[in-house]
Scaffold this active site. Structure first.
Site, PDB file in Angstrom:
ATOM      1  N   CYS A   1     -25.980   5.561  11.997  1.00  0.00           N
ATOM      2  CA  CYS A   1     -27.027   5.025  12.881  1.00  0.00           C
ATOM      3  C   CYS A   1     -27.419   3.618  12.432  1.00  0.00           C
ATOM      4  O   CYS A   1     -28.080   3.441  11.405  1.00  0.00           O
ATOM      5  CB  CYS A   1     -28.241   5.943  12.856  1.00  0.00           C
ATOM      6  SG  CYS A   1     -29.608   5.355  13.882  1.00  0.00           S
TER       7      CYS A   1
ATOM      8  N   CYS B   1     -31.232   3.067  12.534  1.00  0.00           N
ATOM      9  CA  CYS B   1     -31.935   3.743  11.441  1.00  0.00           C
ATOM     10  C   CYS B   1     -31.754   3.023  10.110  1.00  0.00           C
ATOM     11  O   CYS B   1     -32.699   2.861   9.341  1.00  0.00           O
ATOM     12  CB  CYS B   1     -31.422   5.175  11.285  1.00  0.00           C
ATOM     13  SG  CYS B   1     -31.468   6.178  12.774  1.00  0.00           S
ATOM     14  N   ASP B   2     -30.518   2.621   9.815  1.00  0.00           N
ATOM     15  CA  ASP B   2     -30.180   2.178   8.461  1.00  0.00           C
ATOM     16  C   ASP B   2     -29.755   0.719   8.343  1.00  0.00           C
ATOM     17  O   ASP B   2     -29.498   0.246   7.237  1.00  0.00           O
ATOM     18  CB  ASP B   2     -29.042   3.058   7.909  1.00  0.00           C
ATOM     19  CG  ASP B   2     -29.434   4.523   7.841  1.00  0.00           C
ATOM     20  OD1 ASP B   2     -30.637   4.804   7.669  1.00  0.00           O
ATOM     21  OD2 ASP B   2     -28.554   5.386   7.955  1.00  0.00           O
TER      22      ASP B   2
END
Length: 307
Positions: free
Chosen positions: A134, A137-138
């Site tokens: 992701c 997300c990261d």
């Protein structure tokens, strides 16, 4: 006499755990069935910063907190795999698992999805240590670094574009000579001067000690190899929902996601779908939690109106 639960929740990721919290706070009896480990994909995140908490915390810490809250409220937990669901004559649901069966007045499907893996040696050991699924997300963890995105669909191209704004360099690696992504999405790469396209190629080796340090890429045309020094890999080679067990009672789209809108309702009045397993455009921790609350409230309203 078999216990009849108000709500059975299939899946103990953020959506399922949040649904259990809401349902128990509403005084409903809840059985949470999880086939593997609690938390789903979020446990792979070393640090969660995009959720409204007082401080950042790891995915594992987040899940531990949710599980403890669910248990403290009295929800029951069963580690097993749901294999099928049928309707009883009185309208209740018989939820079958590998080792048992349970009856409920309503069901929340929160089985999440699994990201397709690259199938490379040592891949599992690098998840959370360089391999991510992701970018949103990261991606921030790789600011100013060199990363690779693997895949050729909309997600892969969009991830590369997103990461180009954060990272020093982005390799976009695809095994074919053209992307499967929509033309409008691919056109967005034109403005990304730090994205290098590596077409007709596949990753065949991951290297590093306790984290990713480089990858070996093989040409699908002539078999030539090249080593790329990267600090992160974003795998975008597809997702697989875990909804086969419910296909007899709810509708699935062509990709296998439960067809349900933002109200989390399916075509069955007492079956709801929450989180990544349902049809939706945004699959993030915050939307999974929101679905958990929405689906639990909908299930409670169904029970209050019918029993």
């Amino acid at each position: 006499m078999m216990t009849v639960y108000d709500i059975i929740i299939a899946g103990a990721g953020p959506a399922g755990l949040t649904a259990a919290l809401y349902a128990r706070r509403a005084g409903k009896t809840v059985l949470l069935i999880e086939k593997e480990s609690f938390g789903g994909q979020i446990v792979l995140s070393p640090l969660v910063e995009n959720y409204p908490f007082t401080k950042p915390l790891s995915g594992t810490e987040l899940v531990d907190s949710l599980v403890n809250a669910v248990l403290s409220l009295g929800a029951e937990i069963c580690v097993d795999t749901v294999t099928g669901v049928t309707k009883n004559e009185d309208g209740s649901l018989l939820v079958k698992t590998e080792y048992d069966s349970f009856t409920a007045r309503s069901l929340i499907i929160a089985t999440g999805l699994k990201h397709r893996r690259l199938g490379l040696e040592g891949e599992a050991s690098f998840i959370g240590k360089g391999i991510s699924f992701c970018a949103v997300c990261d991606g921030a963890f790789f600011k100013g670094k060199t990363v690779a995105v693997i895949g050729g669909g909309n997600t892969a191209v969009q991830d590369a574009i997103y990461l180009s704004k954060l990272c020093k360099k982005v390799y976009l690696i695809h095994r074919r000579d053209r992307f499967r992504a929509e033309k409008k999405v691919v056109d967005g790469l034109d403005a990304c001067t730090n994205v290098e396209l590596i077409m007709n190629s596949k990753v065949v080796k991951l290297s590093g000690s306790d984290k990713i340090e480089s990858i070996t890429v093989e040409s699908t045309v002539d078999g030539s190899m090249q080593v790329l020094n990267v600090e992160g890999i974003f795998a975008a080679v597809g997702q697989e929902p875990n909804n086969a067990a419910f296909s007899e009672l709810v509708d699935l789209d062509d990709a296998g996601f439960v067809i349900a809108g933002e109200n989390c309702c399916t075509k069955q009045p007492n079956i709801f779908a929450a989180g990544d397993c349902r049809t939706k455009s945004v699959r993030q921790l915050v939307t999974a939690g929101a679905d958990g609350g929405v689906s639990a409230i909908a299930a409670c309203e169904y029970i209050d109106s019918n029993f």
